[in-house]
Each structure stands twice: as C-alpha cells, then as structure tokens.
Design a protein around this motif. Sequence first.
Motif, short mmCIF file in Angstrom:
data_model
loop_
_atom_site.label_atom_id
_atom_site.label_comp_id
_atom_site.label_asym_id
_atom_site.label_seq_id
_atom_site.Cartn_x
_atom_site.Cartn_y
_atom_site.Cartn_z
N ILE A 173 48.67 54.56 48.00
CA ILE A 173 49.03 53.36 48.59
C ILE A 173 50.36 52.64 48.25
O ILE A 173 51.12 52.05 48.92
N GLY A 174 50.46 53.00 46.83
CA GLY A 174 51.99 52.45 46.49
C GLY A 174 53.08 53.24 47.22
O GLY A 174 54.16 52.75 47.59
N MET A 189 61.71 56.41 46.37
CA MET A 189 62.07 57.65 45.53
C MET A 189 61.56 57.38 44.17
O MET A 189 60.96 58.43 43.69
N LEU A 190 61.24 56.09 43.69
CA LEU A 190 60.74 55.93 42.42
C LEU A 190 59.10 56.37 42.73
O LEU A 190 58.44 56.73 41.58
N CYS A 191 58.60 55.93 43.54
CA CYS A 191 57.02 56.08 43.86
C CYS A 191 57.06 57.57 43.66
O CYS A 191 56.00 57.94 43.30
N VAL A 192 57.63 58.28 44.51
CA VAL A 192 57.50 59.90 44.51
C VAL A 192 57.85 60.28 43.06
O VAL A 192 56.86 61.22 42.63
N PHE A 210 52.29 61.31 37.50
CA PHE A 210 50.97 61.31 37.75
C PHE A 210 50.31 62.79 37.75
O PHE A 210 49.25 63.25 36.98
N ILE A 211 50.90 63.62 38.58
CA ILE A 211 50.50 64.95 38.90
C ILE A 211 50.65 65.99 37.62
O ILE A 211 49.83 66.50 37.17
N SER A 212 51.74 65.81 36.93
CA SER A 212 52.26 66.42 36.06
C SER A 212 50.93 66.20 34.61
O SER A 212 50.72 67.02 34.11
N ILE A 213 50.62 64.72 34.55
CA ILE A 213 49.65 64.33 33.61
C ILE A 213 48.34 65.13 33.70
O ILE A 213 47.66 65.83 32.87
N ILE A 214 47.97 64.90 35.23
CA ILE A 214 46.85 65.66 35.48
C ILE A 214 46.75 67.27 35.26
O ILE A 214 45.83 67.66 34.48
#
Length: 167
Positions: A15-16, A145-148, A154-158
């Motif tokens: 959503i962001g 770009m900041l959201c990406v 987020f993905i790297s933490i997961i």
Amino acid sequence: MDILLLILGLACMLIGILGSFLPVLPGISLCWLGIVLLYFTNAIPVNYWVLGTTFLVVILFSIANYILPAKGTQRFGGSKAGIWGTNIGLVIGLLAPIPLGFIIGPFTGALIGELVFDTKNIKQALRAATGSVLGILASSFIQFMLCVIYFGIFISIIWEYKALLFN
C-alpha cells in the motif's frame, strides 16, 4: 502471530508503494510501518539502527515533500506569490475531491498567484506553474524510490531470518 505481523507488514509495504503515487496515502510512512511491524515479531531481533535511520529518512522526506513543489515554482522563475499559490493549491488539491487534485491544485495556485499578485505575463506565469508540477512529479518519484528501497530492506530482513520466522 509472527505470520500475521509479516502479512500486515507486507500489506503496508504494498500500500505504501501504491501511496507513492496516490497522495491520499502516506507512502513512505506506511512502508516504514511495515518495517516496524516486522520487528514486532518474536523471530526477528530489533535493529534500532535500521529503525532510526529509516525513521529519520521518513521525517526528512515528509518535510521535503512540501518544499519540492514550491522550489520547482521558484526554479522556473516564480515569485513569492507563485510559491504561496503553489502551497495553498497543494493543500486545496489534496483536500478537493477531484481527480489529480494534487497536480491541478498547485498548478492552478501558482498560476493564479503569479497572474494576480505578481506578473501579468501569462507566459511567465505558465512557466512558474509548470515548475510546481515538475516539483510534485520529482517528489513522487523520490517517494517511489524510497518506498522501493524500504521494500528491499523489508525483504532482506525476512531473507536473513527466514529460518526463524517460518519455523
């Protein structure tokens, strides 16, 4: 509970990213909330450095988000009246229930501000109003770009804690 927080965090991320184009949604703030939700899980230890740095970027961009359209007006030769018109038009455009109000409002505000209060030259007023639109587009691009980047974090933490999270 961890999976629910992961899904909510992912929803905030998506959503962001959508919100980086829709001014009704606070794009980068929602992406940051997605990262925060990820750290509420039991499987992922809190990294205050990541949270603090990303929060600082959210604060700085939120301030810049209101400055960029006015700077675009100024850069294209707009006067103080055009800058005020851009800011007033931005607020009205965000609140007005019209399609693309976040672009139409600042453009119209800068145009009216230039024509009524500063210059009677339509060409110069249109140039300043175009600068306000370019400032908004630049702001939206930076936010996207900041959201990406936040989605990548987020993905790297997961990815780093996937064994703990999915067991």
